[in-house]
Design a protein around this motif. Structure first.
Motif, mmCIF file in Angstrom:
data_model
loop_
_atom_site.group_PDB
_atom_site.id
_atom_site.type_symbol
_atom_site.label_atom_id
_atom_site.label_comp_id
_atom_site.label_asym_id
_atom_site.label_seq_id
_atom_site.Cartn_x
_atom_site.Cartn_y
_atom_site.Cartn_z
ATOM 1 N N THR A 1 0.836 -1.203 0.000
ATOM 2 C CA THR A 1 0.000 0.000 0.000
ATOM 3 C C THR A 1 0.872 1.255 0.000
ATOM 4 O O THR A 1 2.067 1.201 0.299
ATOM 5 N N ASN A 2 0.256 2.388 -0.316
ATOM 6 C CA ASN A 2 0.892 3.709 -0.202
ATOM 7 C C ASN A 2 2.258 3.789 -0.897
ATOM 8 O O ASN A 2 3.199 4.408 -0.382
ATOM 9 N N GLN A 3 2.340 3.177 -2.080
ATOM 10 C CA GLN A 3 3.601 3.204 -2.826
ATOM 11 C C GLN A 3 3.931 4.606 -3.329
ATOM 12 O O GLN A 3 5.098 4.985 -3.443
ATOM 13 N N GLU A 4 2.897 5.392 -3.630
ATOM 14 C CA GLU A 4 3.118 6.769 -4.063
ATOM 15 C C GLU A 4 3.779 7.592 -2.961
ATOM 16 O O GLU A 4 4.691 8.384 -3.213
ATOM 17 N N LEU A 5 3.328 7.363 -1.719
ATOM 18 C CA LEU A 5 3.907 8.070 -0.574
ATOM 19 C C LEU A 5 5.364 7.658 -0.370
ATOM 20 O O LEU A 5 6.225 8.498 -0.084
ATOM 21 N N LEU A 6 5.658 6.377 -0.512
ATOM 22 C CA LEU A 6 7.035 5.901 -0.398
ATOM 23 C C LEU A 6 7.937 6.582 -1.436
ATOM 24 O O LEU A 6 9.064 6.994 -1.135
ATOM 25 N N LYS A 7 7.421 6.683 -2.648
ATOM 26 C CA LYS A 7 8.200 7.309 -3.725
ATOM 27 C C LYS A 7 8.477 8.777 -3.404
ATOM 28 O O LYS A 7 9.599 9.272 -3.584
ATOM 29 N N LYS A 8 7.452 9.484 -2.904
ATOM 30 C CA LYS A 8 7.630 10.886 -2.532
ATOM 31 C C LYS A 8 8.674 11.022 -1.426
ATOM 32 O O LYS A 8 9.513 11.935 -1.459
ATOM 33 N N PHE A 9 8.620 10.126 -0.447
ATOM 34 C CA PHE A 9 9.585 10.169 0.649
ATOM 35 C C PHE A 9 11.003 9.991 0.116
ATOM 36 O O PHE A 9 11.921 10.741 0.499
ATOM 37 N N ASN A 10 11.198 9.002 -0.744
ATOM 38 C CA ASN A 10 12.537 8.721 -1.270
ATOM 39 C C ASN A 10 13.092 9.881 -2.100
ATOM 40 O O ASN A 10 14.263 10.255 -1.970
ATOM 41 N N VAL A 11 12.233 10.464 -2.936
ATOM 42 C CA VAL A 11 12.667 11.593 -3.771
ATOM 43 C C VAL A 11 13.009 12.790 -2.887
ATOM 44 O O VAL A 11 14.040 13.453 -3.066
ATOM 45 N N GLY A 12 12.133 13.072 -1.903
ATOM 46 C CA GLY A 12 12.380 14.194 -1.007
ATOM 47 C C GLY A 12 13.626 13.993 -0.168
ATOM 48 O O GLY A 12 14.408 14.941 0.050
ATOM 49 N N LEU A 13 13.865 12.764 0.299
ATOM 50 C CA LEU A 13 15.054 12.463 1.086
ATOM 51 C C LEU A 13 16.319 12.714 0.270
ATOM 52 O O LEU A 13 17.301 13.294 0.768
ATOM 53 N N ALA A 14 16.293 12.285 -0.987
ATOM 54 C CA ALA A 14 17.450 12.512 -1.858
ATOM 55 C C ALA A 14 17.727 14.009 -2.040
ATOM 56 O O ALA A 14 18.885 14.447 -2.026
ATOM 57 N N HIS A 15 16.647 14.790 -2.169
ATOM 58 C CA HIS A 15 16.817 16.243 -2.319
ATOM 59 C C HIS A 15 17.427 16.855 -1.061
ATOM 60 O O HIS A 15 18.317 17.724 -1.144
ATOM 61 N N LEU A 16 16.959 16.420 0.113
ATOM 62 C CA LEU A 16 17.464 16.972 1.371
ATOM 63 C C LEU A 16 18.936 16.619 1.589
ATOM 64 O O LEU A 16 19.697 17.429 2.135
ATOM 65 N N LYS A 17 19.322 15.419 1.199
ATOM 66 C CA LYS A 17 20.727 15.037 1.333
ATOM 67 C C LYS A 17 21.601 15.867 0.391
ATOM 68 O O LYS A 17 22.731 16.236 0.731
ATOM 69 N N LYS A 18 21.067 16.173 -0.787
ATOM 70 C CA LYS A 18 21.832 16.911 -1.783
ATOM 71 C C LYS A 18 22.006 18.372 -1.380
ATOM 72 O O LYS A 18 23.093 18.950 -1.568
ATOM 73 N N ASN A 19 20.949 18.981 -0.803
ATOM 74 C CA ASN A 19 21.048 20.408 -0.474
ATOM 75 C C ASN A 19 21.573 20.678 0.940
ATOM 76 O O ASN A 19 21.679 21.826 1.366
ATOM 77 N N GLY A 20 21.899 19.624 1.694
ATOM 78 C CA GLY A 20 22.510 19.787 3.005
ATOM 79 C C GLY A 20 21.543 19.891 4.162
ATOM 80 O O GLY A 20 21.959 19.908 5.340
ATOM 81 N N GLU A 21 20.241 19.934 3.894
ATOM 82 C CA GLU A 21 19.256 20.052 4.971
ATOM 83 C C GLU A 21 19.231 18.799 5.845
ATOM 84 O O GLU A 21 19.034 18.874 7.058
ATOM 85 N N TYR A 22 19.446 17.653 5.219
ATOM 86 C CA TYR A 22 19.452 16.382 5.959
ATOM 87 C C TYR A 22 20.507 16.402 7.066
ATOM 88 O O TYR A 22 20.234 16.064 8.224
ATOM 89 N N LYS A 23 21.744 16.821 6.731
ATOM 90 C CA LYS A 23 22.828 16.846 7.714
ATOM 91 C C LYS A 23 22.523 17.828 8.852
ATOM 92 O O LYS A 23 22.819 17.555 10.024
ATOM 93 N N LYS A 24 21.900 18.953 8.521
ATOM 94 C CA LYS A 24 21.544 19.934 9.552
ATOM 95 C C LYS A 24 20.558 19.336 10.556
ATOM 96 O O LYS A 24 20.675 19.547 11.773
#
Length: 481
Positions: free
Chosen positions: A227-250
């Protein structure tokens, strides 16, 4: 049968009114994909992943990370708080779209969950009291007791090595209770995720870590399998963006390197001053839950109590069965069955508040039915015979002669049942209702001052229950019972 028709019609009218009124509270809410709003579960007693800060706002690695991903991917989150084990059941029942709770990805969980890309890698460590010199490693645990949190990787790791090292395990729902068990000496050590234990120690918990991280596992966001595969995809894409722009590390650094709060948040009055508004809100929720529940429980109990005294065998059997069934079922089991069991069978979500009201209605209503039935039966049978001999029909005899005398005996019992219902609301924290007990758990997760916070909660309950007890005694005196 004809002579009893007026009573039966009256009962059916009351029952219909009850169903209509309850429908106003029980209409389930559904999440529509078009709204882009997801119901996400969190365990707010698991710092630094989820907890309430000094302003009683939910924060932590999981909360901040998911909120940042939601902003990046343009969807909204409706956060739902519960215990870790409660979250797992709620996701499986379809009550939640997913959960974040520092959740480790294990082979067992992969059987019932689909996981996002990992956003942290956690290892389990063992901690003991700062004053302990006897427990320096796993080999010192033989014959001793250790504490773990239900359903966590720490609990699984402890179980996997239990036979090898010969220790016993005590299980708790909250990390704060795990640590408290070690500090009080009931357990000699505890197992938990390294960042969770380190955060607690940084905030003043008098424990020390004595082992290196073991059983390191990735931490991820989980949804019910398939279930909720669309939500999983959004999470993964957003996580990749946060790691790339440095927000994840902060976000990670913000909590893993958090320093101890120097404000007065550990003295009794310091805790009370900081959390008085939060405690008051929890109390109001408890009071509202009690009032709504006792209202429906009274209707439910009166109907089935009257069924028990009708001279119709079927209704008497139905009354006895309902009273036996719901008085004999533990309240905790009933709450979990209604909140997670029924949605699993029907596929329809039940809001936590509504599930709590239904639980208390059935449980407390069964007790009310018992004393309503007993109160009526305590009226001398000659009263009914005298009324009937004067030509009054059964229904009128019951309303005009029997019930007025029976109600006089029931009123103190109703007040006592209100007191019992007020106390029983604390059990509903298991399904995430933010009443007084759940409020206490959230405060403890932040400051780890279990004794002081539970003392405050106990005092609030005692004050209210004392006032209600005085009211009950006053009613008894006025009624001369």
């Amino acid at each position: 049968m004809k002579r009893h028709s007026s009573v039966i019609r009256w009962l059916m009218t009351l029952a219909v009114g009850f169903v209509v009124a309850f429908g106003l509270f029980s209409a389930p809410t559904k999440t529509h994909a078009a709204e882009k709003t997801y119901q996400i579960g969190m365990d707010v007693t698991f710092p630094p992943f989820e907890f309430a800060n000094d302003n009683n706002k939910y924060v932590g690695i999981d909360i901040d990370l998911f909120n940042a991903i939601a902003k990046d991917q343009h969807f909204k989150i409706n956060w739902k708080a519960s215990s870790f084990s409660g979250l797992i059941q709620s996701v499986q029942a379809g009550q939640l779209n997913g959960m974040v709770a520092g959740m480790s990805v294990t082979p067992e969980r992969k059987g019932s969950f689909d996981f996002s890309d990992p956003y942290y890698n956690s290892g389990v460590v063992m901690a003991v009291s700062q004053n302990s010199d006897n427990i320096k490693g796993l080999e010192d645990l033989r014959g001793k007791t250790v504490a773990v949190k239900t359903g966590t990787t720490g609990a699984q790791y402890a179980q996997s090595i239990q036979k090898k090292y010969g220790f016993k395990i005590s299980t708790f729902d909250d990390s704060s209770n795990v640590y408290e068990d070690v500090l009080t000496g009931n357990s000699v050590a505890c197992f938990d995720d390294e960042p969770v234990l380190r955060y607690g120690i940084n905030q003043g918990t008098k424990l020390k870590i004595v082992t290196k991280p073991a059983a390191g596992t990735p931490v991820a966001f989980g949804v019910k399998k398939g279930t909720n595969q669309e939500l999983l995809k959004k999470f993964n894409v957003g996580l990749a963006h946060l790691k790339k722009n440095g927000e994840y590390k902060k976000i990670i650094d913000r909590y893993l390197n958090a320093k101890k709060n120097n404000a007065d948040t550990h003295s009794f009055f310091g805790i009370l001053k900081q959390n008085k508004t939060f405690l008051w809100q929890g109390f109001l929720q408890t009071l509202w839950l009690t009032i709504v529940s006792i209202f429906f429980a009274t209707i439910f109990g009166v109907i089935f109590g009257l069924f028990g005294v009708l001279p119709i065998k079927f209704f008497r059997w139905l009354s006895s069965t309902v009273i036996y069934l719901f008085r004999g079922m533990p309240l905790l089991v009933l709450a979990l069955f209604i909140y997670t069991g029924i949605p699993t069978l029907t596929g329809t979500r039940i809001p936590a508040f509504v599930a709590g009201v239904i639980t208390l209605m059935l449980d407390e209503g069964a007790y009310i039915a018992a004393f309503v039935k007993g109160g009526i039966e305590s009226v001398d049978k000659g009263q009914m015979e005298a009324a009937r001999s004067l030509g009054l029909p059964f229904g009128k005899s019951m309303r005009k002669v029997i019930l007025p005398q029976g109600v006089k005996l029931m009123v103190p019992s109703f007040i006592n049942q209100f007191i019992i219902t007020l106390k029983d609301t604390s059990i509903l924290s298991i399904i995430g209702i933010l009443e007084l007990t759940q409020t206490g758990k959230i405060i403890i997760a932040r400051n780890l001052e279990g004794f002081k916070v539970w003392a405050m909660v106990a005092i609030i309950y005692l004050i209210v229950i004392t006032l209600l007890t005085w009211l009950s005694n006053w009613v008894k005196r006025r009624a001369k019972i």
